[in-house]
Structure formats: structure tokens, C-alpha cells
Design an enzyme around this catalytic site. Structure first.
Site, short mmCIF file in Angstrom:
data_model
loop_
_atom_site.label_atom_id
_atom_site.label_comp_id
_atom_site.label_asym_id
_atom_site.label_seq_id
_atom_site.Cartn_x
_atom_site.Cartn_y
_atom_site.Cartn_z
N ARG A 51 1.98 -8.54 -6.80
CA ARG A 51 2.77 -8.61 -5.56
C ARG A 51 1.95 -8.90 -4.32
O ARG A 51 2.33 -9.73 -3.50
CB ARG A 51 3.50 -7.28 -5.31
CG ARG A 51 4.82 -7.16 -5.99
CD ARG A 51 5.07 -5.71 -6.34
NE ARG A 51 4.07 -5.30 -7.29
CZ ARG A 51 4.21 -5.46 -8.60
NH1 ARG A 51 5.31 -5.92 -9.10
NH2 ARG A 51 3.24 -5.13 -9.44
N THR A 52 0.86 -8.19 -4.14
CA THR A 52 0.15 -8.33 -2.86
C THR A 52 -0.35 -9.76 -2.69
O THR A 52 -0.11 -10.40 -1.67
CB THR A 52 -1.00 -7.31 -2.77
OG1 THR A 52 -0.44 -6.01 -2.98
CG2 THR A 52 -1.64 -7.33 -1.39
N LYS A 80 -22.13 -13.95 -9.85
CA LYS A 80 -23.56 -14.32 -9.86
C LYS A 80 -24.39 -13.37 -9.00
O LYS A 80 -25.58 -13.54 -8.85
CB LYS A 80 -23.73 -15.73 -9.30
CG LYS A 80 -22.99 -16.81 -10.04
CD LYS A 80 -23.23 -18.15 -9.32
CE LYS A 80 -22.43 -19.26 -9.95
NZ LYS A 80 -22.45 -20.46 -9.08
N ARG A 101 -8.93 -8.08 -1.31
CA ARG A 101 -8.82 -6.83 -2.08
C ARG A 101 -10.12 -6.60 -2.82
O ARG A 101 -10.67 -7.53 -3.41
CB ARG A 101 -7.66 -6.92 -3.07
CG ARG A 101 -7.66 -5.77 -4.08
CD ARG A 101 -6.43 -5.75 -4.93
NE ARG A 101 -5.27 -5.30 -4.16
CZ ARG A 101 -4.09 -5.03 -4.69
NH1 ARG A 101 -3.90 -5.18 -5.99
NH2 ARG A 101 -3.09 -4.62 -3.94
N HIS A 129 -4.38 0.86 1.98
CA HIS A 129 -3.64 -0.36 1.64
C HIS A 129 -2.62 -0.62 2.76
O HIS A 129 -1.42 -0.43 2.59
CB HIS A 129 -2.95 -0.15 0.30
CG HIS A 129 -2.43 -1.39 -0.35
ND1 HIS A 129 -2.26 -2.60 0.32
CD2 HIS A 129 -2.02 -1.62 -1.63
CE1 HIS A 129 -1.78 -3.50 -0.53
NE2 HIS A 129 -1.62 -2.93 -1.72
C1 NCD Z 1 -0.53 -0.80 -5.38
C2 NCD Z 1 -2.01 -1.00 -5.24
O1 NCD Z 1 -2.56 -2.02 -5.65
O2 NCD Z 1 -2.60 -0.11 -4.67
N1 NCD Z 1 0.17 -1.94 -5.71
C3 NCD Z 1 0.49 -2.84 -4.74
O3 NCD Z 1 -0.33 -3.37 -4.04
N2 NCD Z 1 1.79 -3.10 -4.59
C4 NCD Z 1 -0.18 0.36 -6.22
C5 NCD Z 1 -0.76 0.48 -7.57
O4 NCD Z 1 -1.55 -0.35 -8.02
O5 NCD Z 1 -0.39 1.44 -8.24
#
Ligand code: NCD
Length: 304
Positions: A51-52, A80, A101, A129
Site C-alpha cells: 500500500r504505502t 553493495k 522506507r 510511520h
Molecule cells: C504498516 C507498516 O508497514 O508499518 N503497513 C502499512 O504501511 N500500511 C503496518 C504493518 O506492516 O503491519
């Protein structure tokens, strides 16, 4: 230049403005279709995501912009041994804005110090997040008309769940919000959150292990996955992973206007039978994620 590393860097007013923009995008998408023409978003994902990453990419495409990036550390020069700082300096030469991320807490913050373009933290380890929180806030505001006076239950992995940490911080700034923190003993929220946020601001909160007992008072139930990738040993994960499984039966005493949220991915913690309950809001939440990220990209790129 502005980055978004921690949701607490944004004022309540800035968050309201983003929500307003997101609502306007939902109502009038055509107005925004060319706003980022010629701009590029880089998505640097050193950790898995559905999703993100895809919502960031869809957001940029819907603004008329373009997208580049990688979706696993193994396919980048990190494999690397390149440092995050060098990767960021490089990508800053190609893109106007970066969503990143990383499994290490603080990595996007370090990156922001070296970056000539805005950095968005798309999740750093078990820490924060902020864009999931913006998604959650847009969803709560659309469903509840605001944030004041809500009782929010956060259930599952409150220790490692970064979405929980950011959401508690963000919700702590509204009037008379009450937190019900539902988790096994080993997965309680970190002490720093308890002391620096909940206790410092004299917020109402209770910690409990009993989801069903907490249910009747909740306006929002925020379910979370037990964060397998953050455990040091497999046995602890196996023992704790099914601590909570929300079923229609457990919703018997819930309010009629309860809203059930989950950042997703879901593993086992919400039975699929709950999906048909009108209170299940997690797939609506997914849709909202794209719109609030569109609003955020516009803000950070200073597009009018
Ligand atoms: C979450 C995350 O990556 O922290 N998911 C997300 O970004 N929608 C929650 C999770 O991974 O459980």
C-alpha cells in the site's frame, strides 16, 4: 525546505489543511490532474510494502507526475554497501521528492540531512510511520467528523507497530481523546511514548489485555498485525501472533457507529467475516491513503 520525518513536526493546523486538500481532491480530482506535471517522485523502499509504495506512486501519477525507484534493498546499491547518505545524494539528482522506507529507526531522518529534495518517511523500523497516520486521520475525520472526544482502542502489537506510535502522537493533540491500549504484556507501547506523550500531556489512557471488555466504549478500534520482522526469536512471535483475532462475535457489544481500522497487511487478526460488517473501514482507509499522499506531495513541492 520541508521534509516529513515525524508526524509531530506537523502542526494540527497543517494536518487540517492537508485533510481539507485531500477532501477537495476526492470531490474534484480533475482539478489536480496536471498539478505535478514534469515532477518526479522517487520511492526508495529498503523494506517490503504494498500500500504505502503503490499509493505514493498512484498519487504522483494522478497529479500528472512521474515515478522512479526501487522496491527492495537487494536491487539497489545498498546491496553493495552504499550508505543511505550517498544513495540520497544520488537520487536527489534525479527526483524532486523522495519517499523512503527503511528497517533502521532514524534512517529517513539521517537521509533528510543530506538531501536537497524533500524526504518523506514511509516507515522507519519499529519507530514511526507519519503518512499512515495521515491516512488514519483522514479516515477518522471523514467517518467521525473530527477527533475530539473520541475513545480509540489500539489493539495488537503496540510495541513494534510504528503506525500505532505515530497515531498516538497525532491523536494526543486533540481535545478529550481517550486511549485504550489493548495488547499482551510483552507488546505494550514503549515507555518513551507513555512518559513523553501520554503522561506528560495528562491524557486519559488505560492498558488492558482484554479486547472484548474494552469493546463497548470504543469509537475507533485500530487493529494491528504482530510485527514478525521485528522479533528476535521465532518462538516469541509464534506464541504472540494470534493474541487477538477479531470475529463478528466479538463485535456483539460494540457501538453501532464504531469504525474498525487497520493499516494492513492483515495476517490473522481480523477474520474475513468482519469485512462485511458496515463498521469495517480498512479498505476505505486504503483508498484514503492515496488522496492524503497527493495532498502531502503538493504541500512539500509547494504546488499551489
Ligand atoms: C504498516 C507498516 O508497514 O508499518 N503497513 C502499512 O504501511 N500500511 C503496518 C504493518 O506492516 O503491519
Amino acid at each position: 525546505m520541508k521534509h516529513l520525518i515525524d508526524i509531530m513536526e506537523m502542526t494540527v493546523e497543517e494536518i487540517s489543511q492537508l485533510i481539507e486538500t485531500a477532501n477537495d481532491i476526492i470531490a474534484n480530482p480533475e482539478k489536480y490532474a496536471q498539478k505535478c506535471r514534469g515532477k518526479k517522485l522517487a520511492t526508495l523502499f529498503f523494506e517490503p510494502s504494498t500500500r504505502t509504495r503503490l499509493s505514493f506512486e498512484a498519487a504522483m501519477y494522478e497529479l500528472g507526475g512521474n515515478v522512479l525507484g526501487f522496491s527492495e534493498a537487494q536491487s539497489s546499491s545498498a546491496a553493495k554497501g552504499e550508505s543511505v547518505s550517498d544513495t540520497i545524494r544520488t537520487v536527489g539528482a534525479y527526483a524532486d521528492i523522495i519517499a523512503m522506507r527503511h528497517p533502521k529507526e532514524g534512517a529517513p531522518m539521517v537521509a533528510s540531512k543530506k538531501s536537497i529534495v524533500p524526504i518523506i518517511n514511509a516507515g522507519d523500523g519499529g519507530h514511526n510511520h507519519p503518512t499512515q497516520t495521515l491516512t488514519d486521520l483522514l479516515t477518522i475525520s471523514r467517518e467521525k467528523g473530527g477527533f475530539d472526544d473520541l475513545t480509540i482502542g489500539l489493539c495488537g502489537d503496540l510495541k513494534f507497530g510504528r503506525t500505532v506510535h505515530s497515531l498516538i502522537g497525532a491523536m494526543s493533540r486533540y481535545e478529550k481523546v481517550k486511549f485504550v491500549l489493548i495488547s499482551p504484556d510483552e507488546l505494550k507501547i514503549p515507555e518513551y511514548l507513555k512518559h513523553e506523550v501520554l503522561e506528560k500531556k495528562h491524557l486519559k489512557y488505560v492498558e488492558t489485555a482484554d479486547l472484548e471488555a474494552a469493546m463497548p466504549q470504543l469509537d475507533i478500534l485500530y487493529m494491528t498485525r504482530v510485527q514478525k520482522e521485528r522479533f528476535f526469536n521465532e518462538q516469541d512471535y509464534m506464541r504472540l501472533k494470534d493474541s487477538y483475532i477479531l470475529t463478528p462475535d466479538k463485535l456483539r457489544n460494540a457501538k453501532q457507529d464504531l469504525r474498525i481500522l487497520h493499516p494492513l497487511p492483515r495476517v490473522n487478526e481480523i477474520s474475513i467475516a468482519v469485512d462485511d460488517d458496515p463498521r469495517a473501514t480498512y479498505f476505505e482507509q486504503v483508498r484514503n491513503g492515496k488522496f492524503i499522499r497527493m495532498a502531502l506531495i503538493l504541500k512539500l513541492l509547494e504546488v499551489k
